[in-house]
Design a protein around this motif. Structure first.
Motif, PDB file in Angstrom:
ATOM      1  N   PRO A  42      -9.868  27.178  32.469  1.00 23.97           N
ATOM      2  CA  PRO A  42      -9.157  25.899  32.328  1.00 23.97           C
ATOM      3  C   PRO A  42     -10.158  24.767  32.424  1.00 23.97           C
ATOM      4  CG  PRO A  42      -8.810  26.803  34.522  1.00 23.97           C
ATOM      5  CD  PRO A  42      -9.597  27.824  33.764  1.00 23.97           C
ATOM      6  N   VAL A  43      -9.839  23.651  31.816  1.00 27.38           N
ATOM      7  CA  VAL A  43     -10.791  22.554  31.738  1.00 27.38           C
ATOM      8  C   VAL A  43     -11.056  21.938  33.104  1.00 27.38           C
ATOM      9  CG1 VAL A  43      -9.052  20.784  31.277  1.00 27.38           C
ATOM     10  CG2 VAL A  43     -11.377  20.504  30.372  1.00 27.38           C
ATOM     11  N   ASN A  44     -10.178  22.197  34.097  1.00 27.58           N
ATOM     12  CA  ASN A  44     -10.315  21.526  35.398  1.00 27.58           C
ATOM     13  C   ASN A  44     -10.727  22.473  36.522  1.00 27.58           C
ATOM     14  OD1 ASN A  44      -7.822  22.864  35.214  1.00 27.58           O
ATOM     15  ND2 ASN A  44      -6.827  21.481  36.657  1.00 27.58           N
ATOM     16  N   GLY A  68     -24.174  26.264  27.798  1.00 23.48           N
ATOM     17  CA  GLY A  68     -24.018  25.232  26.797  1.00 23.48           C
ATOM     18  C   GLY A  68     -22.823  25.517  25.917  1.00 23.48           C
ATOM     19  N   ARG A  69     -22.568  24.624  25.007  1.00 19.93           N
ATOM     20  CA  ARG A  69     -21.511  24.850  24.031  1.00 19.93           C
ATOM     21  C   ARG A  69     -22.006  25.835  22.976  1.00 19.93           C
ATOM     22  NH1 ARG A  69     -18.890  19.129  22.337  1.00 19.93           N
ATOM     23  NH2 ARG A  69     -21.021  18.768  21.627  1.00 19.93           N
ATOM     24  N   GLU A  70     -21.092  26.680  22.515  1.00 19.79           N
ATOM     25  CA  GLU A  70     -21.464  27.699  21.538  1.00 19.79           C
ATOM     26  C   GLU A  70     -22.079  27.038  20.301  1.00 19.79           C
ATOM     27  OE1 GLU A  70     -19.420  31.821  20.098  1.00 19.79           O
ATOM     28  OE2 GLU A  70     -18.235  30.008  19.818  1.00 19.79           O
ATOM     29  N   GLY A  71     -23.230  27.589  19.869  1.00 19.14           N
ATOM     30  CA  GLY A  71     -23.920  27.069  18.699  1.00 19.14           C
ATOM     31  C   GLY A  71     -24.851  25.912  18.975  1.00 19.14           C
ATOM     32  N   GLU A  72     -24.936  25.506  20.261  1.00 17.16           N
ATOM     33  CA  GLU A  72     -25.792  24.385  20.616  1.00 17.16           C
ATOM     34  C   GLU A  72     -26.769  24.799  21.710  1.00 17.16           C
ATOM     35  OE1 GLU A  72     -23.428  21.048  21.652  1.00 17.16           O
ATOM     36  OE2 GLU A  72     -22.450  20.899  19.693  1.00 17.16           O
ATOM     37  N   LEU A  97     -17.444  21.396  30.655  1.00 12.14           N
ATOM     38  CA  LEU A  97     -16.082  21.813  30.307  1.00 12.14           C
ATOM     39  C   LEU A  97     -15.351  20.716  29.539  1.00 12.14           C
ATOM     40  CD1 LEU A  97     -14.618  23.811  33.334  1.00 12.14           C
ATOM     41  CD2 LEU A  97     -16.004  24.603  31.419  1.00 12.14           C
ATOM     42  N   GLU A  98     -15.480  19.485  29.989  1.00 17.94           N
ATOM     43  CA  GLU A  98     -14.794  18.387  29.306  1.00 17.94           C
ATOM     44  C   GLU A  98     -15.295  18.238  27.875  1.00 17.94           C
ATOM     45  OE1 GLU A  98     -12.054  15.585  28.641  1.00 17.94           O
ATOM     46  OE2 GLU A  98     -12.215  16.761  30.488  1.00 17.94           O
ATOM     47  N   SER A  99     -16.606  18.392  27.673  1.00 22.34           N
ATOM     48  CA  SER A  99     -17.167  18.252  26.324  1.00 22.34           C
ATOM     49  C   SER A  99     -16.803  19.428  25.430  1.00 22.34           C
ATOM     50  CB  SER A  99     -18.695  18.125  26.399  1.00 22.34           C
ATOM     51  OG  SER A  99     -19.284  19.363  26.808  1.00 22.34           O
ATOM     52  N   ALA A 100     -16.499  20.588  26.039  1.00 24.81           N
ATOM     53  CA  ALA A 100     -16.218  21.806  25.275  1.00 24.81           C
ATOM     54  C   ALA A 100     -14.730  22.146  25.244  1.00 24.81           C
ATOM     55  CB  ALA A 100     -17.008  22.974  25.866  1.00 24.81           C
ATOM     56  N   LYS A 101     -13.876  21.223  25.642  1.00 24.77           N
ATOM     57  CA  LYS A 101     -12.437  21.482  25.692  1.00 24.77           C
ATOM     58  C   LYS A 101     -11.935  21.948  24.328  1.00 24.77           C
ATOM     59  CE  LYS A 101     -10.031  17.851  26.643  1.00 24.77           C
ATOM     60  NZ  LYS A 101      -9.418  16.737  27.402  1.00 24.77           N
ATOM     61  N   GLY A 102     -11.273  23.106  24.310  1.00 22.99           N
ATOM     62  CA  GLY A 102     -10.785  23.674  23.058  1.00 22.99           C
ATOM     63  C   GLY A 102     -11.855  24.408  22.266  1.00 22.99           C
ATOM     64  N   GLN A 103     -13.069  24.517  22.814  1.00 20.54           N
ATOM     65  CA  GLN A 103     -14.180  25.213  22.152  1.00 20.54           C
ATOM     66  C   GLN A 103     -14.689  26.332  23.073  1.00 20.54           C
ATOM     67  OE1 GLN A 103     -17.077  22.373  20.426  1.00 20.54           O
ATOM     68  NE2 GLN A 103     -15.656  20.766  21.060  1.00 20.54           N
ATOM     69  N   ASN A 104     -15.850  26.869  22.761  1.00 17.50           N
ATOM     70  CA  ASN A 104     -16.451  27.941  23.556  1.00 17.50           C
ATOM     71  C   ASN A 104     -17.737  27.474  24.216  1.00 17.50           C
ATOM     72  OD1 ASN A 104     -14.457  29.722  22.663  1.00 17.50           O
ATOM     73  ND2 ASN A 104     -15.692  30.448  20.947  1.00 17.50           N
ATOM     74  N   GLN A 124     -21.615  36.413  25.768  1.00 15.48           N
ATOM     75  CA  GLN A 124     -20.263  36.379  25.222  1.00 15.48           C
ATOM     76  C   GLN A 124     -19.735  34.954  25.219  1.00 15.48           C
ATOM     77  OE1 GLN A 124     -19.088  39.412  28.275  1.00 15.48           O
ATOM     78  NE2 GLN A 124     -17.882  40.232  26.581  1.00 15.48           N
ATOM     79  N   ALA A 125     -18.938  34.641  24.209  1.00 17.12           N
ATOM     80  CA  ALA A 125     -18.298  33.338  24.158  1.00 17.12           C
ATOM     81  C   ALA A 125     -17.244  33.238  25.245  1.00 17.12           C
ATOM     82  CB  ALA A 125     -17.660  33.122  22.792  1.00 17.12           C
ATOM     83  N   SER A 126     -17.243  32.128  25.964  1.00 18.81           N
ATOM     84  CA  SER A 126     -16.259  31.862  27.012  1.00 18.81           C
ATOM     85  C   SER A 126     -15.439  30.640  26.599  1.00 18.81           C
ATOM     86  CB  SER A 126     -16.955  31.609  28.353  1.00 18.81           C
ATOM     87  OG  SER A 126     -17.646  32.758  28.795  1.00 18.81           O
ATOM     88  N   PRO A 127     -14.211  30.846  26.124  1.00 16.53           N
ATOM     89  CA  PRO A 127     -13.396  29.720  25.683  1.00 16.53           C
ATOM     90  C   PRO A 127     -13.055  28.768  26.831  1.00 16.53           C
ATOM     91  CG  PRO A 127     -12.535  31.795  24.827  1.00 16.53           C
ATOM     92  CD  PRO A 127     -13.560  32.145  25.865  1.00 16.53           C
ATOM     93  N   VAL A 128     -12.992  27.490  26.526  1.00 16.21           N
ATOM     94  CA  VAL A 128     -12.537  26.473  27.474  1.00 16.21           C
ATOM     95  C   VAL A 128     -11.179  25.988  26.984  1.00 16.21           C
ATOM     96  CG1 VAL A 128     -12.987  24.257  28.566  1.00 16.21           C
ATOM     97  CG2 VAL A 128     -14.890  25.802  28.029  1.00 16.21           C
TER      98      VAL A 128
END
Length: 494
Positions: A42-44, A68-72, A97-104, A124-128
């Motif tokens: 969760p984002v929080n 980091g964010r996936e792909g960055e 987490l806030e910058s990656a909300k809805g991403q991995n 592994q990708a960890s979705p936020v």
């Protein structure tokens, strides 16, 4: 220019340290305890801490984790010595987490071998999730055996950080037992209930800042109120009144069995101080336990087994999943249904919990009995109440015990007890849930500030309950235990 700005930001988030690039691939995997790679967050949620270790430990000079964010490129980089203790800075984690909300996001783990940073292949990708979880978790802490019941407390943890505060600790009232805390719709102000067992015993009921204590054995009932389920509308508490016993195995993986010798269902009206039951859910023919309500407070889900005697084999006692309607205007029960005939399936059900949207019913399934916390085969299951179809929640189950669980107020998250780390201590795990598909995401363990917390903490987490707001009247609860006399409640048989 944009690339330069990103590099500057990344360096700032990493404490101005240079981002290390791996120079090779690890032959031996690096183990993360607890494991957070691949989990959906969760984002929080607070930042995780963990330990890293590898079979190649003799050759490893230190460890490193990059996030980091996936792909960055990574924006967080934390190094550790040979002990592998990693603590992710809370503020940096929150920004990520806030910058990656809805991403991995990703965890990139490396070990220093011969002066070179070698990459573990488990990336592994960890979705936020953009959906926050309820901010507070309440649980009971106690030692995991059956002998050490003198040190028990009910605590509240802020999930956005690491703050934990006691709601009640039995050291403050002569080491008496406290258990079975329960909330109305995850709202402590609307309803909080706790049992106290001992000389100052009774059932504490807190509503809108006021606390009362009732006698947990209602007049007309053979046994005291045990397992509760508070209705979402805040008016009723369904109880099972159980005659509970303990049986000790002489061998095998289950040292102890908690059994019901008898149990009945009843509903207590917190406004009128009247209790109700019915011959269909009260009597010696069946054992009823673990009540839970539908969101509209009109249906009670529960578990039911055939009545037992002193000669009934323990491994033959199996509970079906049932429901019964309740009319608030008359206090009457009707339309008892068997939703899952688990006994005919050589299985047993415990802890039914209905989702806030009323569609899904989560429960624990084991081989027999109902105290699944001692059953290594216990798994979480989910039923679609629209179709009656159920399945195991294999996305979150492990090879160890999965047991008690509760939803958050949105129905997009749930918490459950699992002994997957060592088979002895229960810890809270969280999983995202999709209300449209009934699928859950990869779970993660309650984050702690200390990397080796779960290796050193010797108490088990019992009855994890997600709540929307903090419990604020702890002094009134303690005063209710010490100073109030329990009120006697009359049970009316319909």
């Amino acid at each position: 220019m944009k690339k330069l700005i990103y590099i500057v930001i990344a360096m700032a988030l990493c404490g101005c340290s240079k981002i290390v690039e791996p120079e090779g691939i690890m032959n031996d995997p690096i183990k993360m305890t607890p494991e957070y790679r691949g989990a959906t967050f969760p984002v929080n949620i607070a930042a995780p801490a963990f330990t890293l270790e590898s079979n190649a430990a003799d050759n490893i000079a230190g460890y490193m984790v990059q996030l980091g964010r996936e792909g960055e490129s990574p924006v967080i980089q934390v190094k550790a010595g040979r002990d592998g203790k990693i603590s992710i800075p809370l503020k940096k984690w929150q920004k990520l987490l806030e910058s990656a909300k809805g991403q991995n996001i990703y965890f990139r783990v490396m070990a220093s071998i011969g002066g070179h940073w070698m990459l573990d292949q488990t990336v592994q990708a960890s979705p936020v999730s953009p959906y926050p979880i309820d901010e507070y978790l309440c649980y009971r802490l106690l030692y995991p055996g059956y002998e050490l019941w003198s040190s028990i407390g009910i605590y509240e943890r802020n999930l956005t950080n690491y703050d934990q505060k006691p709601i009640l600790e039995n050291k403050d009232f002569d080491r008496q037992c406290i258990n079975c805390h329960n909330f109305s719709a995850g709202n402590p102000e609307q309803g909080l209930m706790i049992h106290v067992r001992g000389p100052q015993g009774g059932t504490l009921i807190s509503r809108n800042g006021k606390v009362e204590k009732i006698n947990s054995k209602f007049n007309g009932s053979n046994h005291g109120a045990t397992y509760p389920g508070w209705s979402p509308n805040g008016r009723f508490i369904a109880f099972s009144a159980n005659d509970v016993g303990q049986v000790f195995h002489s061998s095998g993986s289950k040292p102890i069995e908690v059994v019901d010798r008898a149990a009945d269902l009843m509903v207590y009206d917190v406004e009128t101080h009247q209790a109700y039951s019915d011959s269909t859910i009260c009597g010696s023919d069946y054992i009823e336990t673990f009540p839970n309500w539908s969101p509209d407070s009109k249906t009670i889900f529960f578990c039911r087994a055939n009545g037992v005697s002193d000669t009934t084999p323990l491994d033959s006692v199996r509970y079906d999943l049932c429901s019964i309607g309740f009319d608030a205007s008359t206090g009457r029960f009707s339309d008892l249904k068997v939703l899952y005939a688990a006994a005919a399936d050589s299985a047993s059900v415990s802890f039914p919990r209905c989702s806030p949207d009323g569609r899904w019913l989560m429960f624990t399934r084991s081989d027999y009995g109902n105290f699944s916390i001692w059953h290594p085969e216990a798994d979480l299951c989910i039923m679609d109440l629209r179709t009656g179809q159920w399945r195991k929640l294999d996305e979150v189950n492990s090879g160890s015990i999965e047991s008690y669980h509760s939803w958050d107020s949105s129905g997009r998250w749930f918490v459950f007890s699992s002994k997957r780390m060592d088979g002895l201590w229960a810890r809270p795990y969280f999983a995202a849930f999709d209300p449209e598909t009934g699928r859950a995401a990869t779970p993660f363990c309650l984050p702690q500030k200390a990397p080796d917390f779960y290796q050193e903490f010797l108490r088990t987490f019992n009855i994890p309950e997600l709540v929307k707001s903090p419990v604020v009247n702890t002094d009134a609860l303690l005063h209710g235990i010490i100073s109030q006399q329990p009120q006697t409640i009359q049970l009316e048989q319909k």
